[in-house]
Design an enzyme around this catalytic site. Structure first.
Site, mmCIF file in Angstrom:
data_model
loop_
_atom_site.group_PDB
_atom_site.id
_atom_site.type_symbol
_atom_site.label_atom_id
_atom_site.label_comp_id
_atom_site.label_asym_id
_atom_site.label_seq_id
_atom_site.Cartn_x
_atom_site.Cartn_y
_atom_site.Cartn_z
ATOM 1 N N HIS A 151 -5.830 2.893 1.476
ATOM 2 C CA HIS A 151 -4.929 4.013 1.862
ATOM 3 C C HIS A 151 -5.553 4.704 3.117
ATOM 4 O O HIS A 151 -4.953 4.895 4.134
ATOM 5 C CB HIS A 151 -4.815 4.998 0.625
ATOM 6 C CG HIS A 151 -4.467 4.560 -0.512
ATOM 7 N ND1 HIS A 151 -3.263 3.459 -0.713
ATOM 8 C CD2 HIS A 151 -4.506 4.840 -1.814
ATOM 9 C CE1 HIS A 151 -3.011 3.369 -1.744
ATOM 10 N NE2 HIS A 151 -3.695 3.981 -2.560
ATOM 11 N N ASP A 155 1.054 -1.059 -0.150
ATOM 12 C CA ASP A 155 0.096 -0.130 0.126
ATOM 13 C C ASP A 155 0.938 1.282 -0.001
ATOM 14 O O ASP A 155 1.555 1.417 0.952
ATOM 15 C CB ASP A 155 -0.968 -0.233 1.255
ATOM 16 C CG ASP A 155 -1.838 1.124 1.217
ATOM 17 O OD1 ASP A 155 -1.243 2.235 0.988
ATOM 18 O OD2 ASP A 155 -2.974 0.976 1.691
ATOM 19 N N HIS A 156 1.165 1.598 -1.088
ATOM 20 C CA HIS A 156 2.248 2.930 -1.285
ATOM 21 C C HIS A 156 1.963 3.926 -0.134
ATOM 22 O O HIS A 156 3.048 4.572 0.092
ATOM 23 C CB HIS A 156 2.410 3.174 -2.631
ATOM 24 C CG HIS A 156 1.448 4.437 -3.222
ATOM 25 N ND1 HIS A 156 0.201 4.119 -3.282
ATOM 26 C CD2 HIS A 156 1.287 5.769 -2.913
ATOM 27 C CE1 HIS A 156 -0.572 5.340 -3.834
ATOM 28 N NE2 HIS A 156 0.273 6.304 -3.458
HETATM 29 C C1 BG6 Z 1 -3.776 4.751 -6.358
HETATM 30 C C2 BG6 Z 1 -5.076 4.757 -6.600
HETATM 31 O O1 BG6 Z 1 -3.683 3.677 -5.220
HETATM 32 O O2 BG6 Z 1 -3.550 5.939 -5.459
HETATM 33 C C3 BG6 Z 1 -5.261 6.023 -7.626
HETATM 34 O O3 BG6 Z 1 -5.365 3.700 -7.524
HETATM 35 C C4 BG6 Z 1 -4.870 7.333 -6.657
HETATM 36 O O4 BG6 Z 1 -6.688 6.029 -7.939
HETATM 37 C C5 BG6 Z 1 -3.458 7.295 -5.914
HETATM 38 O O5 BG6 Z 1 -4.760 8.492 -7.682
HETATM 39 C C6 BG6 Z 1 -3.129 8.320 -5.193
HETATM 40 O O6 BG6 Z 1 -1.967 8.159 -4.739
HETATM 41 P P1 BG6 Z 1 -1.111 9.506 -4.227
HETATM 42 O O7 BG6 Z 1 0.208 9.060 -3.909
HETATM 43 O O8 BG6 Z 1 -1.109 10.391 -5.342
HETATM 44 O O9 BG6 Z 1 -1.901 10.091 -3.213
#
Ligand code: BG6
Length: 483
Positions: A243, A180-181
């Site tokens: 997230h 989960d980045h």
């Molecule tokens: C991804 C989603 O996991 O996270 C995207 O699939 C979203 O839809 C993105 O735009 C958001 O990540 P960040 O790091 O830009 O907040």
């Protein structure tokens, strides 16, 4: 395993020609190499396309240059550390040939047999790929063998469980790294430091002092060209189940007994399991219509490329969670996230209770407001603690002022989430990865919500979402913070 040895590995990148590989993973691997952190990682791009080493390297060089790497550095890295292997339909003989290709790279570069298999693939093929690798004997080798899986981890409780079962057929939980980045973001990791290294905050981090917790993850981007995925997923699967829920658990969890991955994950799962089932009346869903973002006209969701005419997919959701623990009982956790909102903003806002007696109410021009802690996760990473101060002058007017901390001012640019996470995979640190139990606990919470047929409200692109989202129970007079 010695430091240098864990960083000597073959990194097999499934989906090696895809968007994620090009935008995130290859640049992160290159950057780790350039920063002397992963100097002996040899990447094998794997995909169906009929590439060869040279054409794959050319594609990777372009992707690296796009991310800001100089052509000479990109070419030198690609020549030395990158190769390609087509996988076709994923038949057993094709996995056997991949195994031979991995062994050839290991022999050529005198590597110790450490292997990372990164599945940057459509979710439908996670299971078959994990199985195919294990059946070819690639889950166990001379060194470590690790499997990295990207979200989504299923579509609901049933499929999430089924995916865990399939992964566990050939791999142990200690070998599986679910990404989960958000957990790789410095500001998200800092939540634990903020709470557990600063006793001052931990002392007020509870229902006695906090009246509400708001979590906003607003995006100004639309769905880009991802309709095929997004229209089937929607906002709950795309953002909330993973997230935002990670953010909730990091705010809500109890202190872990140590910083080990298992101690932290245990506390997170406990917090997650304490969340009461979601009240359907406390959920507002929305879909963006045409509007203006950053001064530019943008089209509505239904007019985005490849979105079905009558799609009812939600691109926005706001909801209330109740964390029924001794620490949080009665404190609303208010979550909202959406595409094409007014600006890009990820914030956690803790509003503290007002003083029991308002001494200052009798004075004119006095705006007594609750103290607020704003943790700004992105952009302009940092935090602000707002409280009331006396405005200088003869009257007792109060003004709300912040104490500020800004990451960039203090430390310069922050590392990218994928770099942190890939290094952790190489080093075998699972702290920032999602455990099977967490996935299932989270689906248990959200699956009933996916089955609810609540109205999908319209909101103009460039706004803060449907107005109904301002009326969630427990919102308080201050409403959402829309800076
Ligand atoms: C991804 C989603 O996991 O996270 C995207 O699939 C979203 O839809 C993105 O735009 C958001 O990540 P960040 O790091 O830009 O907040």
């Amino acid at each position: 395993m010695a430091e240098a040895t864990v960083h000597a590995a073959v990194f097999v990148l499934f989906g090696g020609t895809g968007d994620l590989a090009q935008r995130m993973i290859l640049p992160a691997l290159h950057h780790l190499h350039a920063a002397d952190a992963a100097t002996r990682v040899h990447v094998i791009g794997v995909a169906r396309a009929e590439e060869d080493d040279d054409s794959y390297r050319a594609m990777a060089v372009e992707a690296l240059m796009e991310s800001g790497v100089k052509a000479t550095a990109a070419k030198a890295w690609a020549r030395k550390f990158l190769s390609y292997h087509p996988i076709g339909e994923g038949r057993p003989d094709e996995y056997a040939s991949l195994k031979a290709a991995i062994e050839a790279v290991e022999t050529a570069h005198n590597l110790p047999g450490n292997r990372v298999f990164y599945l940057a693939l459509p979710p439908a093929v996670f299971g078959p790929t994990a199985k195919g690798l294990a059946a070819a004997g690639l889950a166990n080798g001379k060194g470590y063998s690790r499997l990295v899986v990207e979200k989504p981890f299923g579509r609901d409780l049933k499929s999430g469980r089924a995916l865990n079962r399939v992964l566990h057929e050939g791999w142990t939980e200690e070998q599986i790294y679910r990404i989960d980045h958000y957990l790789g973001k410095e500001t998200v990791q800092n939540l634990m430091v903020f709470r557990f290294a600063n006793a001052m905050f931990e002392a007020v981090w509870n229902r006695d002092h906090v009246s509400s917790v708001q979590i906003t993850v607003a995006e100004s981007l639309g769905i880009e060209d991802r309709a095929g995925y997004y229209d089937k997923a929607g906002v709950v699967r795309d953002m909330i189940q993973n997230h935002l829920t990670q953010l909730v658990t990091l705010v809500a969890m109890e202190p872990p007994s140590s910083l080990s991955a298992s101690a932290i994950r245990q506390e997170k799962v406990k917090a997650l399991r304490s969340i009461a089932s979601i009240d359907g009346d406390e959920v507002v869903r929305g879909q963006y219509t045409a509007g203006k973002v950053d001064g530019k006209k943008v089209r509505g969701y239904l007019d985005e490329k490849d979105v079905p005419n009558r799609s009812r997919t939600a691109t926005f959701a706001a909801l209330r969670l109740d964390v029924d623990t001794w620490r949080w009982k009665g404190v609303p956790f208010l979550l909202r996230t959406g595409k094409r909102m007014a600006r890009r903003l990820t914030e956690i806002v803790l509003t503290f209770r007002e003083p029991p007696v308002s001494l200052f109410q009798t004075y004119d021009a006095c705006h007594l407001t609750s103290d607020t802690l704003v943790l700004r996760l992105q952009p302009d990473e940092g935090f602000f603690l707002y409280f009331d101060v006396k405005t200088p002058g003869p009257s007792f007017a109060l003004s709300r002022e912040p104490l500020r901390f800004n990451y960039k001012d203090a430390f310069g640019p922050l590392p990218k989430a994928y770099e942190t996470l890939l290094l952790d995979v190489l080093e075998g640190d699972q702290t920032l990865f999602v455990h099977a139990d967490e996935v299932e606990a989270s689906w248990e919470l959200y699956t009933p919500l996916l089955e609810l047929d609540t109205p999908v409200r319209r909101y103009a692109a460039g706004s803060w979402g449907p107005k109904q989202s301002n009326a969630l129970a427990g919102m308080g007079a201050l409403g959402w913070r829309n800076p």
